[in-house]
Design an enzyme around this catalytic site. Structure first.
Site, PDB file in Angstrom:
ATOM      1  N   LYS B 245      42.525  33.968  25.303  1.00 33.70           N
ATOM      2  CA  LYS B 245      41.983  35.049  26.124  1.00 33.70           C
ATOM      3  C   LYS B 245      41.721  36.283  25.255  1.00 33.70           C
ATOM      4  O   LYS B 245      42.486  36.576  24.326  1.00 33.70           O
ATOM      5  CB  LYS B 245      42.974  35.432  27.227  1.00 33.70           C
ATOM      6  CG  LYS B 245      43.150  34.349  28.290  1.00 33.70           C
ATOM      7  CD  LYS B 245      41.935  34.239  29.203  1.00 33.70           C
ATOM      8  CE  LYS B 245      41.990  33.029  30.130  1.00 33.70           C
ATOM      9  NZ  LYS B 245      43.050  33.103  31.124  1.00 33.70           N
ATOM     10  N   GLN B 305      55.713  26.706  28.871  1.00 29.89           N
ATOM     11  CA  GLN B 305      54.329  26.278  29.048  1.00 29.89           C
ATOM     12  C   GLN B 305      53.719  26.269  27.645  1.00 29.89           C
ATOM     13  O   GLN B 305      54.293  26.819  26.706  1.00 29.89           O
ATOM     14  CB  GLN B 305      53.578  27.263  29.940  1.00 29.89           C
ATOM     15  CG  GLN B 305      53.608  28.686  29.415  1.00 29.89           C
ATOM     16  CD  GLN B 305      53.064  29.693  30.414  1.00 29.89           C
ATOM     17  OE1 GLN B 305      52.982  29.423  31.601  1.00 29.89           O
ATOM     18  NE2 GLN B 305      52.682  30.857  29.914  1.00 29.89           N
ATOM     19  N   ASP B 340      43.732  28.152  28.865  1.00 32.93           N
ATOM     20  CA  ASP B 340      44.545  28.376  27.659  1.00 32.93           C
ATOM     21  C   ASP B 340      45.995  27.933  27.853  1.00 32.93           C
ATOM     22  O   ASP B 340      46.803  28.033  26.933  1.00 32.93           O
ATOM     23  CB  ASP B 340      44.493  29.853  27.260  1.00 32.93           C
ATOM     24  CG  ASP B 340      44.959  30.780  28.375  1.00 32.93           C
ATOM     25  OD1 ASP B 340      44.800  30.424  29.569  1.00 32.93           O
ATOM     26  OD2 ASP B 340      45.489  31.872  28.070  1.00 32.93           O
ATOM     27  N   ASP B 376      60.595  33.120  32.041  1.00 37.02           N
ATOM     28  CA  ASP B 376      59.290  33.402  32.628  1.00 37.02           C
ATOM     29  C   ASP B 376      58.994  32.428  33.760  1.00 37.02           C
ATOM     30  O   ASP B 376      59.108  31.209  33.590  1.00 37.02           O
ATOM     31  CB  ASP B 376      58.253  33.239  31.504  1.00 37.02           C
ATOM     32  CG  ASP B 376      56.876  33.721  31.904  1.00 37.02           C
ATOM     33  OD1 ASP B 376      56.683  34.949  31.932  1.00 37.02           O
ATOM     34  OD2 ASP B 376      56.008  32.869  32.181  1.00 37.02           O
ATOM     35  N   ASN B 377      58.627  32.962  34.916  1.00 36.75           N
ATOM     36  CA  ASN B 377      58.192  32.124  36.053  1.00 36.75           C
ATOM     37  C   ASN B 377      59.064  30.897  36.303  1.00 36.75           C
ATOM     38  O   ASN B 377      58.545  29.768  36.375  1.00 36.75           O
ATOM     39  CB  ASN B 377      56.758  31.651  35.802  1.00 36.75           C
ATOM     40  CG  ASN B 377      55.735  32.710  36.187  1.00 36.75           C
ATOM     41  OD1 ASN B 377      56.017  33.563  37.016  1.00 36.75           O
ATOM     42  ND2 ASN B 377      54.561  32.653  35.584  1.00 36.75           N
ATOM     43  N   GLU B 405      62.719  35.660  35.993  1.00 39.87           N
ATOM     44  CA  GLU B 405      61.508  36.447  36.255  1.00 39.87           C
ATOM     45  C   GLU B 405      60.687  35.753  37.335  1.00 39.87           C
ATOM     46  O   GLU B 405      59.665  35.155  37.067  1.00 39.87           O
ATOM     47  CB  GLU B 405      60.684  36.630  34.977  1.00 39.87           C
ATOM     48  CG  GLU B 405      59.521  37.599  35.161  1.00 39.87           C
ATOM     49  CD  GLU B 405      58.147  36.924  35.246  1.00 39.87           C
ATOM     50  OE1 GLU B 405      58.088  35.689  35.306  1.00 39.87           O
ATOM     51  OE2 GLU B 405      57.153  37.657  35.258  1.00 39.87           O
ATOM     52  N   LYS B 518      49.205  42.618  26.579  1.00 41.49           N
ATOM     53  CA  LYS B 518      49.259  41.160  26.688  1.00 41.49           C
ATOM     54  C   LYS B 518      48.121  40.513  25.911  1.00 41.49           C
ATOM     55  O   LYS B 518      48.239  39.364  25.488  1.00 41.49           O
ATOM     56  CB  LYS B 518      49.151  40.741  28.165  1.00 41.49           C
ATOM     57  CG  LYS B 518      50.442  40.887  28.934  1.00 41.49           C
ATOM     58  CD  LYS B 518      50.230  40.777  30.425  1.00 41.49           C
ATOM     59  CE  LYS B 518      49.796  39.388  30.866  1.00 41.49           C
ATOM     60  NZ  LYS B 518      49.563  39.330  32.321  1.00 41.49           N
ATOM     61  N   TYR B 519      47.003  41.242  25.762  1.00 44.00           N
ATOM     62  CA  TYR B 519      45.822  40.624  25.141  1.00 44.00           C
ATOM     63  C   TYR B 519      45.337  41.342  23.894  1.00 44.00           C
ATOM     64  O   TYR B 519      44.372  40.921  23.280  1.00 44.00           O
ATOM     65  CB  TYR B 519      44.669  40.571  26.159  1.00 44.00           C
ATOM     66  CG  TYR B 519      45.077  39.961  27.464  1.00 44.00           C
ATOM     67  CD1 TYR B 519      45.339  38.590  27.556  1.00 44.00           C
ATOM     68  CD2 TYR B 519      45.245  40.753  28.602  1.00 44.00           C
ATOM     69  CE1 TYR B 519      45.733  38.030  28.748  1.00 44.00           C
ATOM     70  CE2 TYR B 519      45.644  40.193  29.803  1.00 44.00           C
ATOM     71  CZ  TYR B 519      45.892  38.837  29.883  1.00 44.00           C
ATOM     72  OH  TYR B 519      46.289  38.285  31.053  1.00 44.00           O
TER      73      TYR B 519
END
Lengths: 658, 658
Positions: B245, B305, B340, B376-377, B405, B518-519
């Site tokens: 991204k 992930q 991604d 995360d998640n 989270e 983040k990007y």
């Protein structure tokens, strides 16, 4: 790592109803339903499917009911119980791969991002389902798979395929709720019943003569015509002579004193015998036959305690606590002594023998046709015993009803209800103000308590003449009767003391009746013109005619602007019958005020007038909207029992009500 | 008939705490106590004794604590946990025959109805106890038995004998609560922690250069000096290139775009590797050493992930969902595609292999000294996996902290906390009004939720720039900081975006930051004079100095007459430290009003003035009684953090405070 498959991704928790983690059953009567809810969720965003499973104890297999999603991860389904006995229910849930795919396809197609590979994923799912399906569905699914292979949007969205797929879900990784939760199903009388208690020995037509079972048999039509379902007798067994209590609980009995029926056992026998002065087992059988003819049910009082003369005392000395001086321990609440009563010692090494004998007492009377027992002071015998004996009796005779006569601390009362008693006495007798009544009946009918405790409301008993009844005269009795009969689908009175509003206590500050029938014969003037007989008959008839009064869970209180006026309603599930009750709680003065009906009962958009029909007075009123006025004179009738009739159509000046 | 002894007459039920029938542990930190309550009762009127039993998993035997009777059949006892790891507790209770006898003797003696046989019953009980006792107590009890044999009233009432008897109870028929309930005990940081999140790649001192772990190491003192306990980094692993991204989440990356750290895995490695542009494992070790030197703890982000370039994708194709066209299923929330990211397929037949590998990721970083993980998640991976992996890790390393989270539905968040996460993100970021805050924090701190969920309050995260922060400017950040740091014993901020109150969203209506780290790389002007750095440092220092803020359960809200002013207090168990917070929730206007302190905090009989000392401004005020006035200007400081100092004595005109 879980022994179980780690691919079971669904969680099922927060199941209701579930009493103490499934330790105790919920209660229902035949024809009622059990609505089961649970929190069901999985990781991520996959669609779920869930089923409620239930079976009667006699069924080989479970019946499945699809659950519906409510809100906030809560799912629900219900099943109806149609047989007396025991049911179980449990839950299963799984990730619904097809519905997940279909839901995503709807979004992809809407956004025109659907790609061929998305359809091929669907083909796989449908082909897998075809492998699980039977003919001809297998062929139909194969055809749908072929259609999807062409990336057909119509096929992906087809409702018929979706329904077909729902019949062959992939349940390999299904989560199984680990408990099978029990339901005890009783006959309707367990939920809806009007009880009348009287002492057979007091219904002799000749004053001074000891009444008999024959007299009681003749008296049954008096009870039936008042509209009661169940007639309940204090113990009818031989009464002990040793330390017999005299009139008004005197510790010294005169030679002609009849004694307390709860001092059970004498030379003539114990809990399976009939007191000779009442008659014989033959007389009892005739009474049972007459009751059956009249449609009345007979309830016996089971009081597990003995007079010193009970045959058990000699036959089973180990069932009683032997004191170091060789005497038997009598009942005691120091410094008070009850020397006429020997309690059983449930810590006896022969507890198995004792339990079996007590069970045989129930079975004996069940053999004589009795199906309803009022159990005296169950909270003074072990909980484990009751759970066992009720379970044993109901396994063989699931239609038997046990009423728990425990007036004690709330958790003890709840424990007895949970472990198996069908109905329970309550604190109703001492809840007199609006605040007390609303609070108590909200607890009984709107919390989990309702799942296991069925209240039975008694305004009086031979032991309980409340201050309210002592000082409120006839209006107080009317008020308490209307409250008991309409707040409770089950209620009872001890008569004729009640219908004749006997209100003299043994002494000031006591709740015992003066000249109580517990210790002496009484002769009642049943024809007194001020007797409540007709009023009670009318209330019982209203109860029978209005199914809204046959259940407790729909109870709803309405606001009033006068603390002396309580107002509540009940209705049937289908709303075809609504009963609205307003009672003046003040037995001395006329009270009036505005009641404000809950919008759940009378929707605010109800602009048209509706009729309320007072079933006590036959008066009819046209009401409108939420707020309406009532005035209740205790000298006349301190209560309305309305049915609400909603207007269904108007033609010119004529109104039609349904 | 019960297989067990039917003479066990005591019921133990309604135990609290008990999460889902004991399925899940309650949580504590070292030094805290567990207060256990239960309904305990028996039939009849016998006296009871009850004990709470507890043990650490390493203990051979249980430790017993006598329970005290509270009210309404409720009993209570507590124990303290002093070791990290797992404890269990259970309950036992029995009929106390001696106390029953003694209580009855008191009544008999008072009424002078005591008889010789009553004493003989006592003799038996004392002799039985002597049989259970060891020397010299056995002899002492024998002497008491002899004294009782003479019908000695003094002996019957003797306190010393009573205490001696309590040491040798007859527990033959003792009831055992059938469950051993678990407690997870963590170190203090699990309960009380201040977190600071930053992106190492953005702390290069040279604008435009990719920051490194060395830069991050140099930056640690900035974080420490602001008073934080834990510094937390987004993933530090190699970042995928396929479908990377671009800036502002653009689907097309420029060649120099750095990508999202959450797209984990590239040729250089996966979850156990360091992103080459950040440095080496050697650099990481130096960072860990420096953090340790500074007293800072390092938390890593565990995001299970993969980018399409992750080595797992080639090595373990079965861990990903293969589509019918041979491609791998990327993350999708139709119609949105996240090409991604490849999620793991937890329904893989090789789920055991996958689970073990993911566990090894934790163990790898634990091997590098990491003891805190922000996961995360977690709600997108199976619950059973988390329960297993957290259990496995904590069995070997009980000091590890897992922060969940999950920003999702309440039951899912609670499920993750129950199954083992040490701390949990909350809805705090979106609770802005007084009503919302009071309601939410009452649920978190006053209901059973507090037994298993430890809230960690974040006003912002890299994903969450709330509307409140977007529109409220610097005062909004101050307000949210004070709320987070005082409502929560654990809280965190994502900086420097927070202390520089960065408030531009990517687009209107979005909660994403514009030019999000983040990007892309960011370079922050940390020396801006309006930075909240000093204010945050002050708040963290107040937190450290005031133990009342180290726990959440004492939280109490106080009424205010202005909906824009929220007021609450916390205090230590011994009341030696009380903190009272008043916050103006309106970032735009000065608000004033009367706060009415709960009488539990300031007793109404407090007629004398007391001092409230604002630890933010150092202002001191003399207050009196319940109602006091506050005025809070958001342009200055929109909050008071008071300590309450009660006056201890007055001499002439001088006041002394403690």
């Amino acid at each position: 790592m879980p022994a179980d498959d780690g691919r079971k991704r669904v969680v099922i928790e927060g199941v209701s109803p579930e009493i103490d983690g499934g330790r105790f059953p919920v209660k229902r009567t035949v024809g009622e339903s059990v609505t089961v809810e649970a929190d069901i969720f999985t990781d991520g965003h996959d669609a779920l499917a869930a089923v409620l499973l239930y079976k009667n104890e006699g069924d080989e297999t479970w019946t499945e009911v699809p659950m519906s999603f409510l809100l906030n991860d809560r799912w629900s389904a219900q099943f109806q119980v149609d047989k007396v006995g025991r049911y179980h229910y449990t839950l299963q849930a799984w990730v619904d791969t097809f519905q997940t795919w279909r839901r995503d396809m709807v979004k992809r197609i809407r956004a025109a991002t659907d790609a061929d590979v998305d359809y091929l994923v669907g083909v796989q799912l449908v082909e897998d389902a075809a492998g699980r399906a039977t003919l001809p569905d297998r062929n139909r699914l194969q055809r749908w798979a072929e259609a999807l292979r062409t990336s057909s949007r119509a096929a992906a969205l087809d409702e018929e395929m979706s329904l077909l797929m729902a019949r062959y879900p992939d349940r390999r990784f299904q989560a199984n709720y680990p408990k099978e939760l029990p339901v005890t199903v009783d006959r309707e009388r367990a939920r809806y019943s009007a009880w009348y208690e009287f002492f057979p020995r007091s219904v002799s037509p000749e004053p001074g003569r000891h009444g008999t079972l024959r007299d009681a048999t003749a008296h049954l039509s008096y009870v039936r015509d008042m509209g009661f379902d169940i007639v309940y007798f204090p113990p009818i067994h031989p009464i002990g002579k040793t330390h017999r209590k005299g009139k008004n609980n005197s510790v010294i009995a005169e030679p002609d004193d009849v004694g307390s029926p709860w001092a059970i056992g004498a030379d003539e026998g114990g809990h399976k015998s009939i007191h000779p002065e009442l008659g014989t087992i033959g007389d009892f059988r005739k009474l049972m036959a007459e009751a059956k003819r009249l449609g009345l049910e007979v309830a016996l009082d089971i009081a597990f305690q003995c007079s010193p003369d009970h045959p058990y005392v000699k036959e089973h000395p180990s069932w009683f606590r032997q004191r170091p001086d060789g005497t038997v321990q009598y009942a005691e609440n120091p410094p008070k002594k009850y020397q006429d009563i020997y309690p059983f010692d449930f810590e006896t090494p022969d507890w198995r023998g004792l339990w079996n004998e007590l069970k045989s007492v129930f079975l004996f009377w069940i053999g004589e046709g009795v199906r309803t027992f009022r159990v005296d002071n169950p909270h003074t015998k072990p909980y484990a015993f009751w759970e066992w004996v009720i379970g044993e009796v109901k396994n063989a005779h699931p239609d038997v009803i046990f009423l728990s006569e425990a007036f004690t601390r709330p958790k003890v009362m709840y424990a007895l209800a949970k472990l198996g008693f069908t109905q329970s006495y309550t604190y109703f007798a001492w809840r007199n103000t609006k605040w007390e009544l609303e609070r108590y009946f909200t607890e009984l009918t709107k919390t989990q308590v309702r799942e296991f405790l069925r209240p039975n409301l008694w305004p009086n008993t031979p032991d309980i003449l409340t201050e309210y009844l002592q000082f409120g005269g006839r209006p107080a009795a009317v008020i308490r009767l209307v409250l008991a009969a309409t707040l409770g689908a089950s209620y009872g009175i001890y008569g004729p003391a009640f219908e004749l509003f006997e209100n003299r206590p043994r002494e000031s500050g006591s709740e015992e009746y003066f000249d109580s029938e517990k210790y002496q014969l009484r002769h009642w003037n049943l024809n007194r013109p001020d007797s409540l007989y007709d009023f009670i008959a009318r209330v019982n008839s209203i109860r029978r005619d209005n199914p809204a009064l046959h259940r407790d869970w729909s109870l709803r209180f309405h606001r009033t602007d006068n603390e002396n006026i309580i107002c509540y309603s009940k209705r049937t599930e289908d709303s075809s019958n609504t009963v609205l009750v307003a009672v003046n709680l003040d037995p001395h003065h006329t009270q009036s005020g505005w009641i404000e009906l809950d919008p759940e009962e009378i929707p605010p958009e109800t602009h048209r007038p509706y009729q309320v029909h007072d079933l006590l007075s036959e008066a009819r009123y046209l009401w409108q909207g939420q707020r309406n006025y009532v005035e209740l004179n205790p000298k006349i009738v301190p209560a309305h029992i309305f049915t609400i009739r909603r207007r269904i159509r108007t033609e010119r000046d004529f109104d039609y009500y349904m």
